[in-house]
Design a protein around this motif. Structure first.
Motif, PDB file in Angstrom:
ATOM      1  N   LEU A 275       0.852  -1.183   0.000  1.00  0.00           N
ATOM      2  CA  LEU A 275       0.000   0.000   0.000  1.00  0.00           C
ATOM      3  C   LEU A 275       0.893   1.240   0.000  1.00  0.00           C
ATOM      4  O   LEU A 275       1.723   1.414   0.890  1.00  0.00           O
ATOM      5  N   ASN A 276       0.705   2.073  -1.010  1.00  0.00           N
ATOM      6  CA  ASN A 276       1.485   3.302  -1.163  1.00  0.00           C
ATOM      7  C   ASN A 276       0.569   4.495  -0.853  1.00  0.00           C
ATOM      8  O   ASN A 276      -0.235   4.913  -1.692  1.00  0.00           O
ATOM      9  N   TYR A 277       0.692   5.026   0.371  1.00  0.00           N
ATOM     10  CA  TYR A 277      -0.200   6.089   0.836  1.00  0.00           C
ATOM     11  C   TYR A 277       0.229   7.449   0.289  1.00  0.00           C
ATOM     12  O   TYR A 277       1.428   7.737   0.125  1.00  0.00           O
ATOM     13  N   THR A 278      -0.753   8.289   0.042  1.00  0.00           N
ATOM     14  CA  THR A 278      -0.511   9.666  -0.401  1.00  0.00           C
ATOM     15  C   THR A 278      -1.334  10.611   0.472  1.00  0.00           C
ATOM     16  O   THR A 278      -2.311  10.194   1.107  1.00  0.00           O
ATOM     17  N   GLY A 279      -0.933  11.882   0.508  1.00  0.00           N
ATOM     18  CA  GLY A 279      -1.700  12.890   1.238  1.00  0.00           C
ATOM     19  C   GLY A 279      -1.493  12.879   2.734  1.00  0.00           C
ATOM     20  O   GLY A 279      -2.296  13.467   3.475  1.00  0.00           O
ATOM     21  N   LEU A 280      -0.414  12.259   3.215  1.00  0.00           N
ATOM     22  CA  LEU A 280      -0.151  12.212   4.656  1.00  0.00           C
ATOM     23  C   LEU A 280       0.415  13.539   5.148  1.00  0.00           C
ATOM     24  O   LEU A 280       1.079  14.278   4.411  1.00  0.00           O
ATOM     25  N   ALA A 281       0.159  13.808   6.416  1.00  0.00           N
ATOM     26  CA  ALA A 281       0.697  15.004   7.063  1.00  0.00           C
ATOM     27  C   ALA A 281       1.255  14.614   8.424  1.00  0.00           C
ATOM     28  O   ALA A 281       1.046  13.488   8.911  1.00  0.00           O
ATOM     29  N   ALA A 282       1.953  15.544   9.055  1.00  0.00           N
ATOM     30  CA  ALA A 282       2.621  15.242  10.331  1.00  0.00           C
ATOM     31  C   ALA A 282       1.643  14.806  11.415  1.00  0.00           C
ATOM     32  O   ALA A 282       2.006  14.075  12.335  1.00  0.00           O
ATOM     33  N   GLY A 283       0.402  15.251  11.309  1.00  0.00           N
ATOM     34  CA  GLY A 283      -0.576  14.892  12.330  1.00  0.00           C
ATOM     35  C   GLY A 283      -1.188  13.516  12.174  1.00  0.00           C
ATOM     36  O   GLY A 283      -1.964  13.075  13.030  1.00  0.00           O
TER      37      GLY A 283
ATOM     38  N   THR B 113      -4.949  10.986  12.552  1.00  0.00           N
ATOM     39  CA  THR B 113      -6.179  11.412  13.199  1.00  0.00           C
ATOM     40  C   THR B 113      -6.555  12.799  12.697  1.00  0.00           C
ATOM     41  O   THR B 113      -7.007  13.631  13.478  1.00  0.00           O
ATOM     42  N   LEU B 114      -6.357  13.028  11.420  1.00  0.00           N
ATOM     43  CA  LEU B 114      -6.666  14.340  10.861  1.00  0.00           C
ATOM     44  C   LEU B 114      -7.929  14.285  10.019  1.00  0.00           C
ATOM     45  O   LEU B 114      -8.918  13.698  10.414  1.00  0.00           O
ATOM     46  N   THR B 115      -7.883  14.900   8.850  1.00  0.00           N
ATOM     47  CA  THR B 115      -9.052  14.916   7.975  1.00  0.00           C
ATOM     48  C   THR B 115      -8.941  13.833   6.911  1.00  0.00           C
ATOM     49  O   THR B 115      -7.877  13.257   6.692  1.00  0.00           O
ATOM     50  N   LYS B 116     -10.040  13.618   6.233  1.00  0.00           N
ATOM     51  CA  LYS B 116     -10.137  12.529   5.258  1.00  0.00           C
ATOM     52  C   LYS B 116      -9.561  12.973   3.913  1.00  0.00           C
ATOM     53  O   LYS B 116     -10.285  13.230   2.954  1.00  0.00           O
ATOM     54  N   VAL B 117      -8.219  13.023   3.853  1.00  0.00           N
ATOM     55  CA  VAL B 117      -7.548  13.454   2.626  1.00  0.00           C
ATOM     56  C   VAL B 117      -6.479  12.452   2.184  1.00  0.00           C
ATOM     57  O   VAL B 117      -5.776  12.688   1.206  1.00  0.00           O
ATOM     58  N   VAL B 118      -6.344  11.341   2.895  1.00  0.00           N
ATOM     59  CA  VAL B 118      -5.313  10.351   2.578  1.00  0.00           C
ATOM     60  C   VAL B 118      -5.839   9.392   1.514  1.00  0.00           C
ATOM     61  O   VAL B 118      -7.002   8.965   1.557  1.00  0.00           O
ATOM     62  N   GLY B 119      -4.987   9.057   0.548  1.00  0.00           N
ATOM     63  CA  GLY B 119      -5.360   8.126  -0.518  1.00  0.00           C
ATOM     64  C   GLY B 119      -4.286   7.087  -0.759  1.00  0.00           C
ATOM     65  O   GLY B 119      -3.354   6.920   0.051  1.00  0.00           O
ATOM     66  N   LEU B 120      -4.406   6.370  -1.866  1.00  0.00           N
ATOM     67  CA  LEU B 120      -3.447   5.319  -2.245  1.00  0.00           C
ATOM     68  C   LEU B 120      -3.122   5.477  -3.728  1.00  0.00           C
ATOM     69  O   LEU B 120      -4.008   5.741  -4.545  1.00  0.00           O
ATOM     70  N   SER B 121      -1.851   5.296  -4.070  1.00  0.00           N
ATOM     71  CA  SER B 121      -1.423   5.473  -5.460  1.00  0.00           C
ATOM     72  C   SER B 121      -1.561   4.179  -6.238  1.00  0.00           C
ATOM     73  O   SER B 121      -1.827   3.107  -5.674  1.00  0.00           O
ATOM     74  N   THR B 122      -1.324   4.273  -7.545  1.00  0.00           N
ATOM     75  CA  THR B 122      -1.388   3.093  -8.415  1.00  0.00           C
ATOM     76  C   THR B 122      -0.180   2.178  -8.233  1.00  0.00           C
ATOM     77  O   THR B 122      -0.112   1.128  -8.873  1.00  0.00           O
ATOM     78  N   GLN B 123       0.749   2.567  -7.365  1.00  0.00           N
ATOM     79  CA  GLN B 123       1.856   1.687  -7.006  1.00  0.00           C
ATOM     80  C   GLN B 123       1.483   0.812  -5.815  1.00  0.00           C
ATOM     81  O   GLN B 123       2.357   0.331  -5.077  1.00  0.00           O
ATOM     82  N   SER B 124       0.216   0.595  -5.631  1.00  0.00           N
ATOM     83  CA  SER B 124      -0.314  -0.315  -4.606  1.00  0.00           C
ATOM     84  C   SER B 124      -0.794  -1.596  -5.277  1.00  0.00           C
ATOM     85  O   SER B 124      -1.378  -1.543  -6.364  1.00  0.00           O
TER      86      SER B 124
END
Length: 245
Positions: A163-171, A226-237
């Motif tokens: 799973l290749n996550y995108t849109g992550l932040a420090a929180g 534990t932030l907002t719903k902005v995290v996704g997954l790339s096509t490298q998953s």
């Protein structure tokens, strides 16, 4: 006297010791064999059956080969090639002249996303990874519409996931990922204090072997807090699986 036995003037069957069978009659498809010294017996055949012998050499008709014969059948000697199939699909098992085995109908799949998925988690939402693009899907047991693999036969299966996550932040403090067998979640990744790249990406991988019954299901779920719903997954998953046996 011997002459009287041979003439059989009373329509008595010739005995074995005088060249006969000792039988008054036989039935269609019956096999004759020696069941004892100077004794001929009839063995009834069966539909789609084969002639086998016991450990003591006694013949019988069966639809199942003796265990030892089944074991010896794996030694192919100098046979140029072998194809074995009890039913469709044809050539489900094949051996080449060099001894290589192919399993044309062995359940196996390898799937990914046709496009990046976005805004699926990040706030703790549990997302079922909908890998909708099949690279390989032998036996068509993986459903690209639901993200679920359904076992077409009972056995031990090897599963692998990246799973290749995108849109992550420090929180984003926690990433969890699971192989879910029916309703049971088997964790393959739990990470607290996520260390994402400068681009907000992070990769997790997991491998497991699961014992499945017929029609058991397996899917991938993941959640990020534990932030907002902005995290996704790339096509490298990717998600893959294969029947081991």
């Amino acid at each position: 006297m011997a002459t009287n036995d041979m003439l059989n003037t009373a329509n008595v069957p010739f005995v074995v010791t005088h060249g006969g069978t000792g039988l008054a009659s036989t039935t269609a498809n019956q096999l004759l064999y020696s069941s004892g010294t100077s004794v001929i017996a009839g063995l009834a055949t069966g539909n789609n059956s084969t002639l086998i012998t016991s450990a003591g050499g006694v013949p019988s008709i069966s639809t199942t080969l003796p265990t030892l014969v089944q074991q010896n059948s794996t030694v192919m000697g100098t046979n140029s090639a072998l194809s074995v199939s009890a039913s469709a699909p044809a050539n489900s098992v094949a051996l080449s002249a060099s001894g290589y085995q192919t399993l044309a109908s062995q359940p196996a799949f390898n799937v990914t996303f046709s496009a990046p998925v976005t805004n699926v988690t990040g706030d703790g939402t549990v997302y079922t990874a909908l890998f909708n693009s099949a690279i390989t899907n032998i036996s068509s047991s993986y459903n690209t519409g639901t993200g679920i693999f359904t076992a077409p036969v009972a056995g031990n299966y090897l599963f692998d996931c990246t799973l290749n996550y995108t849109g992550l932040a420090a929180g984003n403090l926690l990433i969890e990922a699971f192989f879910v067998q029916n309703a049971t979640s088997n964790s393959f990744w739990t990470s607290s204090g996520v260390i994402q790249s400068a681009a907000g990406t992070f990769i997790v991988t997991g491998t497991t072997i699961l014992t499945l019954a017929l029609n058991d299901t397996v899917k991938i779920t993941t959640d990020v807090t534990t932030l907002t719903k902005v995290v996704g997954l790339s096509t490298q998953s990717f998600f893959s699986g294969i029947l081991l046996g």
